[in-house]
Design a protein around this motif. Structure first.
Motif, mmCIF file in Angstrom:
data_model
loop_
_atom_site.group_PDB
_atom_site.id
_atom_site.type_symbol
_atom_site.label_atom_id
_atom_site.label_comp_id
_atom_site.label_asym_id
_atom_site.label_seq_id
_atom_site.Cartn_x
_atom_site.Cartn_y
_atom_site.Cartn_z
ATOM 1 N N LEU A 27 1.782 93.423 -13.456
ATOM 2 C CA LEU A 27 2.020 92.133 -12.819
ATOM 3 C C LEU A 27 1.650 92.271 -11.348
ATOM 4 N N ASN A 28 0.732 91.419 -10.881
ATOM 5 C CA ASN A 28 0.255 91.508 -9.497
ATOM 6 C C ASN A 28 0.190 90.126 -8.864
ATOM 7 N N PHE A 50 -0.568 88.400 -14.856
ATOM 8 C CA PHE A 50 -0.081 89.365 -15.842
ATOM 9 C C PHE A 50 -1.308 89.880 -16.563
ATOM 10 N N SER A 51 -1.521 91.204 -16.549
ATOM 11 C CA SER A 51 -2.689 91.793 -17.204
ATOM 12 C C SER A 51 -2.250 92.744 -18.300
ATOM 13 N N SER A 111 9.777 87.550 -13.656
ATOM 14 C CA SER A 111 9.658 88.540 -14.726
ATOM 15 C C SER A 111 8.769 87.994 -15.828
ATOM 16 N N VAL A 112 7.962 88.879 -16.408
ATOM 17 C CA VAL A 112 7.167 88.525 -17.567
ATOM 18 C C VAL A 112 7.519 89.516 -18.670
ATOM 19 N N SER A 122 8.343 92.973 -13.543
ATOM 20 C CA SER A 122 9.034 92.111 -12.588
ATOM 21 C C SER A 122 8.469 92.278 -11.194
ATOM 22 N N LEU A 123 8.528 91.187 -10.425
ATOM 23 C CA LEU A 123 8.157 91.211 -9.011
ATOM 24 C C LEU A 123 9.282 90.580 -8.212
#
Length: 189
Positions: A27-28, A50-51, A111-112, A122-123
């Motif tokens: 996640l960026n 999200f990658s 969060s993903v 999470s970020l």
């Protein structure tokens, strides 16, 4: 790898190979996780990606956001009630908006969740609500008595900004039989 069998009549080896399958998530946020200073009453958006860098699809992908003054405005990563699948080497994106309602530093967490091997990503996000606050050094001005048709001595009222962001004065006016001149423009924080 190799597995070797050793017996009283010799050894036998068998080559081993295989490929691990997994969805790997990251996640960026474009430009980092900080929104910086945002004027109260306005907003700022940030795109988060999200990658799935793995070799199989990540299923059950959905985004959640916690934090006052934050919202998701665009989302291709799914919701808890409508998750999506992100293919191997694929991605999805979430646009997070920060819209402060007061002068404060506001934290949030995005969060993903997914089936990815490395779990929920999470970020921590942060932004600061800022606002200019106009102050004067006087609450009223009383001029000396002046003969009709004459100008009174000049009085000075000093403006300042005691807020947390620059303040731009768009107009200053005087009413009645008073006039004004000024050197005001933008007042720094």
């Amino acid at each position: 790898g190799v597995i070797t069998f050793t017996t009283n009549v010799g050894t036998q080896s068998v080559s081993l190979s295989g490929q691990g399958l997994a969805a790997l998530a990251s996640l960026n946020a474009t430009g980092g996780t900080g929104f910086g200073d945002v004027a109260v009453g306005s907003s700022s958006d940030k795109v988060v990606s999200f990658s799935n860098t793995g070799n199989i699809a990540a299923s059950g992908v959905y985004a959640t956001l916690t934090g006052a003054n934050y919202s998701i405005t665009q989302n291709t990563c799914g919701t808890i009630s409508a998750p999506v699948t992100v293919p191997a080497q694929g991605s999805c994106s979430i646009t997070v908006r920060y819209a402060p309602t007061a002068v404060a530093t506001d934290p949030a967490n995005l969060s993903v969740s997914s089936s990815a091997y490395n779990g929920t990503q999470s970020l921590s996000l942060t932004g600061s609500g800022v606002q200019g606050v106009l102050s004067t050094d006087k609450s009223s001005v009383t001029f000396t008595s002046t003969n009709v048709g004459s100008a009174s001595p000049t009085e000075v009222v000093t403006l300042s900004n005691s807020g947390t962001s620059p303040l731009t004065l768009s107009a200053i006016s005087a009413s009645g039989q008073f006039s004004q001149t000024n050197t005001c423009g933008t007042l720094p924080a």
